[in-house]
Design a protein around this motif. Structure first.
Motif, PDB file in Angstrom:
ATOM      1  N   ILE A  80       0.836  -1.199   0.000  1.00 59.77           N
ATOM      2  CA  ILE A  80       0.000   0.000   0.000  1.00 59.77           C
ATOM      3  C   ILE A  80       0.868   1.245   0.000  1.00 59.77           C
ATOM      4  CG2 ILE A  80      -1.615   1.340   1.404  1.00 59.77           C
ATOM      5  CD1 ILE A  80      -3.255  -0.942   1.729  1.00 59.77           C
ATOM      6  N   ARG A  81       1.929   1.196   0.833  1.00 64.38           N
ATOM      7  CA  ARG A  81       2.851   2.330   0.890  1.00 64.38           C
ATOM      8  C   ARG A  81       3.434   2.618  -0.484  1.00 64.38           C
ATOM      9  NH1 ARG A  81       6.020   0.552   5.490  1.00 64.38           N
ATOM     10  NH2 ARG A  81       7.728   0.372   4.027  1.00 64.38           N
ATOM     11  N   ALA A  82       3.856   1.541  -1.153  1.00 62.71           N
ATOM     12  CA  ALA A  82       4.522   1.711  -2.448  1.00 62.71           C
ATOM     13  C   ALA A  82       3.554   2.199  -3.524  1.00 62.71           C
ATOM     14  CB  ALA A  82       5.176   0.399  -2.868  1.00 62.71           C
ATOM     15  N   ASN A  83       2.309   1.753  -3.476  1.00 74.57           N
ATOM     16  CA  ASN A  83       1.390   2.042  -4.578  1.00 74.57           C
ATOM     17  C   ASN A  83       0.481   3.240  -4.344  1.00 74.57           C
ATOM     18  OD1 ASN A  83       2.286  -0.234  -5.962  1.00 74.57           O
ATOM     19  ND2 ASN A  83       0.921  -1.545  -4.772  1.00 74.57           N
ATOM     20  N   LYS A  84       0.061   3.416  -3.094  1.00 71.86           N
ATOM     21  CA  LYS A  84      -1.016   4.379  -2.849  1.00 71.86           C
ATOM     22  C   LYS A  84      -0.595   5.594  -2.038  1.00 71.86           C
ATOM     23  CE  LYS A  84      -4.063   1.348  -4.462  1.00 71.86           C
ATOM     24  NZ  LYS A  84      -5.383   1.476  -5.050  1.00 71.86           N
ATOM     25  N   PHE A  85       0.558   5.521  -1.376  1.00 70.82           N
ATOM     26  CA  PHE A  85       0.983   6.615  -0.513  1.00 70.82           C
ATOM     27  C   PHE A  85       2.208   7.317  -1.084  1.00 70.82           C
ATOM     28  CE2 PHE A  85      -0.652   4.440   3.665  1.00 70.82           C
ATOM     29  CZ  PHE A  85      -1.956   4.572   3.207  1.00 70.82           C
ATOM     30  N   GLY A  86       2.303   8.603  -0.751  1.00 68.08           N
ATOM     31  CA  GLY A  86       3.535   9.331  -1.025  1.00 68.08           C
ATOM     32  C   GLY A  86       3.952  10.042   0.244  1.00 68.08           C
ATOM     33  N   PHE A  87       5.268  10.222   0.420  1.00 67.58           N
ATOM     34  CA  PHE A  87       5.744  10.893   1.642  1.00 67.58           C
ATOM     35  C   PHE A  87       6.713  12.010   1.312  1.00 67.58           C
ATOM     36  CE2 PHE A  87       5.794   6.339   1.909  1.00 67.58           C
ATOM     37  CZ  PHE A  87       4.881   6.066   2.905  1.00 67.58           C
ATOM     38  N   ARG A 145       8.972  12.871  -6.302  1.00 69.72           N
ATOM     39  CA  ARG A 145       9.044  11.437  -6.048  1.00 69.72           C
ATOM     40  C   ARG A 145       7.808  10.953  -5.292  1.00 69.72           C
ATOM     41  NH1 ARG A 145      13.810   9.068  -2.368  1.00 69.72           N
ATOM     42  NH2 ARG A 145      12.559  10.125  -0.793  1.00 69.72           N
ATOM     43  N   ALA A 146       7.288  11.820  -4.414  1.00 73.61           N
ATOM     44  CA  ALA A 146       6.150  11.406  -3.602  1.00 73.61           C
ATOM     45  C   ALA A 146       4.866  11.317  -4.413  1.00 73.61           C
ATOM     46  CB  ALA A 146       5.970  12.379  -2.433  1.00 73.61           C
ATOM     47  N   ILE A 147       4.842  11.978  -5.565  1.00 71.56           N
ATOM     48  CA  ILE A 147       3.577  11.986  -6.317  1.00 71.56           C
ATOM     49  C   ILE A 147       3.657  11.343  -7.691  1.00 71.56           C
ATOM     50  CG2 ILE A 147       2.646  14.016  -5.133  1.00 71.56           C
ATOM     51  CD1 ILE A 147       3.517  15.595  -7.681  1.00 71.56           C
ATOM     52  N   ILE A 148       4.867  10.941  -8.130  1.00 71.34           N
ATOM     53  CA  ILE A 148       4.985  10.472  -9.515  1.00 71.34           C
ATOM     54  C   ILE A 148       4.143   9.228  -9.786  1.00 71.34           C
ATOM     55  CG2 ILE A 148       7.068   9.095  -9.074  1.00 71.34           C
ATOM     56  CD1 ILE A 148       7.721  10.318 -12.089  1.00 71.34           C
ATOM     57  N   HIS A 149       3.954   8.409  -8.773  1.00 75.11           N
ATOM     58  CA  HIS A 149       3.186   7.184  -8.980  1.00 75.11           C
ATOM     59  C   HIS A 149       1.702   7.413  -8.708  1.00 75.11           C
ATOM     60  CE1 HIS A 149       4.308   7.580  -4.850  1.00 75.11           C
ATOM     61  NE2 HIS A 149       3.544   6.577  -4.460  1.00 75.11           N
ATOM     62  N   LYS A 150       1.293   8.677  -8.707  1.00 71.61           N
ATOM     63  CA  LYS A 150      -0.108   9.066  -8.532  1.00 71.61           C
ATOM     64  C   LYS A 150      -0.717   8.434  -7.283  1.00 71.61           C
ATOM     65  CE  LYS A 150      -0.653  10.847 -12.852  1.00 71.61           C
ATOM     66  NZ  LYS A 150       0.154  10.151 -13.850  1.00 71.61           N
ATOM     67  N   PRO A 151      -0.167   8.795  -6.124  1.00 66.01           N
ATOM     68  CA  PRO A 151      -0.684   8.204  -4.880  1.00 66.01           C
ATOM     69  C   PRO A 151      -2.056   8.783  -4.569  1.00 66.01           C
ATOM     70  CG  PRO A 151       0.873   9.938  -4.373  1.00 66.01           C
ATOM     71  CD  PRO A 151       0.893   9.789  -5.863  1.00 66.01           C
ATOM     72  N   LYS A 152      -2.781   8.058  -3.737  1.00 63.38           N
ATOM     73  CA  LYS A 152      -4.086   8.531  -3.297  1.00 63.38           C
ATOM     74  C   LYS A 152      -3.921   9.494  -2.129  1.00 63.38           C
ATOM     75  CE  LYS A 152      -7.534   6.511  -5.589  1.00 63.38           C
ATOM     76  NZ  LYS A 152      -6.750   5.930  -6.641  1.00 63.38           N
ATOM     77  N   VAL A 153      -2.883   9.196  -1.280  1.00 64.43           N
ATOM     78  CA  VAL A 153      -2.682  10.004  -0.088  1.00 64.43           C
ATOM     79  C   VAL A 153      -1.236  10.496  -0.046  1.00 64.43           C
ATOM     80  CG1 VAL A 153      -3.018  10.126   2.407  1.00 64.43           C
ATOM     81  CG2 VAL A 153      -4.279   8.424   1.074  1.00 64.43           C
ATOM     82  N   LEU A 154      -1.075  11.765   0.277  1.00 65.02           N
ATOM     83  CA  LEU A 154       0.265  12.335   0.425  1.00 65.02           C
ATOM     84  C   LEU A 154       0.466  12.746   1.885  1.00 65.02           C
ATOM     85  CD1 LEU A 154       2.907  13.469  -0.846  1.00 65.02           C
ATOM     86  CD2 LEU A 154       1.658  15.605  -1.244  1.00 65.02           C
TER      87      LEU A 154
END
Ligand SMILES: Nc1ncnc2c1ncn2[C@@H]1O[C@H](COP(=O)(O)OP(=O)(O)OP(=O)(O)O)[C@@H](O)[C@H]1O
Ligand SMILES: [Mg+2]
Lengths: 344, 224
Positions: free
Chosen positions: B82-89, B158-167
């Motif tokens: 989930i961290r890898a696919n849906k979250f950005g930090f 980097r935190a948003i390139i994979h189009k996360p749902k939550v940042l």
């Protein structure tokens, strides 16, 4: 994307240092084991280079080949049955060259056989190293226990015993010099298990070598040296891999935080370790082979492909274990730790 | 629309004999396309709450609901996914990978998130994100040659390139000067709106609250 490779490309110096440690340590081990092997060859090439088989000496000789005397009936019986077998004797001695200089040699004589050099009466065949003493084919050598003269017929490669060059002589000459009619030992090649022969005791090649006190003691020290080196090298590898991994804890934490799998981190470390070790090992093998070729004459250096491959495999395994053990930290790293530790 | 719910989350730390409850039953829901700012005194538990929500450490009790699943009941591998696919930090420091160029940082993130993109598509995506953060000209640069603000912008990319749902962002501007801070906050806000992300951020800086849609105050392990 291959991050293992990217890291090595960016941090060349660090990996070069690690690689040179592996290179130097493995080179050291290869050279030392070459020297150890060379010494062992120098001590017993005559016996070691024989095919596998069984050695027989008399039971009452107390496992001392110089005291063994094979009775001629027994000898004839065995030689009749075993076509490839030979009876032979070994005696330390001297020859005097034309300048009357004494050279120590090991006289070896045998019944007619493919396994030993067969020489005619009055002739002598010497180990190659005698060439360095200025002896040539056709030279005449003498010995104070021998009424006649030896003519040098030729030279053979790598026939050493007890660190002295071997001198093959005819059985008749031997019998005259040592005032005996009996040979010390029988050798039956190709035999895995000994046969029971009356009054004789059988030895495998290794067992026979172990009966020679100077050989077994020396061998033990040499093996000890090589294995200590291997163990210490292994520890060195592990310590260096460990230190590298410790420096990278922060990095592992970040990679974990963004979602890189732990197994991917292990793969990254293994790739790097394998790459470094293989290159460093190839270099040290190449260099040790060069040394093998160009080692100064008279320096006993003998590095067989067999030993090289064995040591390389041991190094690869040790490197792998070292890297994996030190990599256990990767498993423990919490991504949070890295984040809270501030700037990297 | 609520996409992320924190329900009665508690966290206790045990140091030897002493057990301390840092989060004392926090409830919070986050909405899509909104920037929620967490403020509060130092030590009030903001970072702890954020990292628990982001799956970087486990809660002692409570639920974290996201897309119909409960993060607190998942195993480490599921949380990692989930961290890898849906979250950005984004954190106070950029935490870039020192041996990768700007472009490679982003490529790694795409790989980790498991996006099935061709190399060419990846490059296009990276170019787009880099122009969003205004860093297109430093594609081949290594982190060591970037300024603090530039690093932080790459960290955001980097935190948003994979189009996360939550940042999640924990004091993303703390290492930046006032001008740079405003730029970064404006960027986070803009991305939240254009990409319809759900953003939770912690800040100490009053000035930055102007960029938040909602401000939640924390004190002593609880939200007001
Ligand atoms: N791993 C831990 N072990 C023990 N105590 C911890 C741990 N992590 C945090 N704490 C404690 O929890 C409390 C809250 O910490 P936290 O980092 O969440 O505060 P914060 O609100 O982010 O503060 P700041 O504004 O200074 O960053 C602090 O008292 C801290 O000492
Ligand atoms: Mg904090």
């Amino acid at each position: 994307m291959n991050i293992a490779w990217k890291e090595m490309k960016k941090n060349k110096a660090r990996f070069l240092i690690l690689g040179s440690i592996v290179f130097l340590v493995s080179l050291l081990t290869l050279i030392i084991s070459g020297l150890a092997n060379g010494l062992s060859q120098d001590n017993a090439a005559l016996i070691k280079d024989l095919p596998d088989g069984q050695f027989y000496m008399t039971k009452d000789s107390d496992q001392t080949y110089t005291l063994s005397k094979i009775d001629s009936n027994t000898q004839d019986k065995v030689l009749d049955k075993e076509k490839d077998a030979a009876a032979f004797s070994i005696q330390m001695g001297f020859v005097n060259d034309s300048a009357d200089k004494q050279q120590s040699v090991v006289f070896v004589t045998s019944t007619e056989s493919e396994l030993f050099e067969n020489v005619k009466k009055g002739e002598i065949v010497l180990d190659n190293s005698m060439k360095d003493k200025g002896i040539k084919v056709g030279d005449v050598l003498t010995n104070n226990q021998y009424s006649g003269e030896f003519t040098v017929k030729g030279f053979v490669d790598q026939k050493k015993f007890s660190h002295a060059p071997v001198a093959f002589i005819n059985m008749e000459d031997y019998k005259e010099m040592y005032r005996t009619n009996e040979m010390q030992m029988l050798f039956v090649p190709g035999e895995d298990s000994p046969q029971a022969i009356d009054g004789l005791q059988a030895f495998s090649k290794k067992e026979f070598l172990d009966t020679i006190p100077s050989y077994s003691a020396e061998q033990m020290s040499l093996n000890m040296i090589v294995w200590f080196l291997v163990v210490i090298s292994g520890m060195l590898f592990a310590i260096f891999f460990y230190m590298m991994n410790v420096q990278k804890i922060g990095l592992y934490g970040i990679l974990k935080a963004i979602g890189v799998k732990t197994s991917a981190l292990f793969k990254m470390m293994w790739t790097q370790m394998l790459f470094i070790t293989v290159i460093a090992l190839s270099l040290s093998i190449a260099l040790s082979q060069v040394f093998n070729k160009f080692a100064p004459e008279g320096m006993p250096f003998h590095l067989t492909p067999d030993t090289t491959v064995k040591l390389s495999i041991v190094f690869l395994i040790i490197g792998f274990i070292g890297a994996t053990l030190s990599g256990m930290q990767i498993k423990k790293v919490e991504p949070l730790q890295a984040i809270q530790q501030g700037e990297v | 629309m609520t996409v992320f719910t924190i329900e009665d989350v508690r966290k206790t730390f045990t140091n030897g004999e002493v057990t301390e409850e840092i989060l004392k039953g926090v409830n919070l829901s986050l909405k899509e396309g909104e920037v929620t700012a967490l403020v509060g005194a130092s030590g009030s538990g903001k970072s702890t709450l954020l990292t628990i929500a982001a799956g970087l450490q486990p809660a002692s009790d409570g639920q974290i609901l996201f897309e119909g699943t409960n993060l607190t009941e998942m195993n480490a591998e599921q949380v990692r996914k989930i961290r890898a696919n849906k979250f950005g930090f984004v954190f106070q420091f950029a935490h870039l990978v020192p041996f990768l160029t700007v472009e490679e940082q982003l490529m790694l993130m795409l790989d980790v998130a498991g996006t099935k993109m061709k190399k060419r598509e990846q490059k296009k995506e990276i170019d787009e994100i880099l122009s969003l953060v205004d860093m297109g000209h430093r594609k081949k640069a290594y982190p060591s040659s970037l300024s603090g603000g530039e690093k932080q912008r790459i960290a955001i990319a980097r935190a948003i390139i994979h189009k996360p749902k939550v940042l999640f962002a924990d004091e993303p501007t703390a290492s930046l000067d006032s001008k740079r801070s405003k730029d970064v906050m404006a960027l986070i806000r803009e991305l939240t709106k254009t990409l319809n992300i759900t953003t939770l951020l912690v800040t100490h800086d009053e000035e930055m609250l102007a960029y938040a849609d909602r401000i939640i105050k924390m004190s002593d392990g609880q939200v007001a």
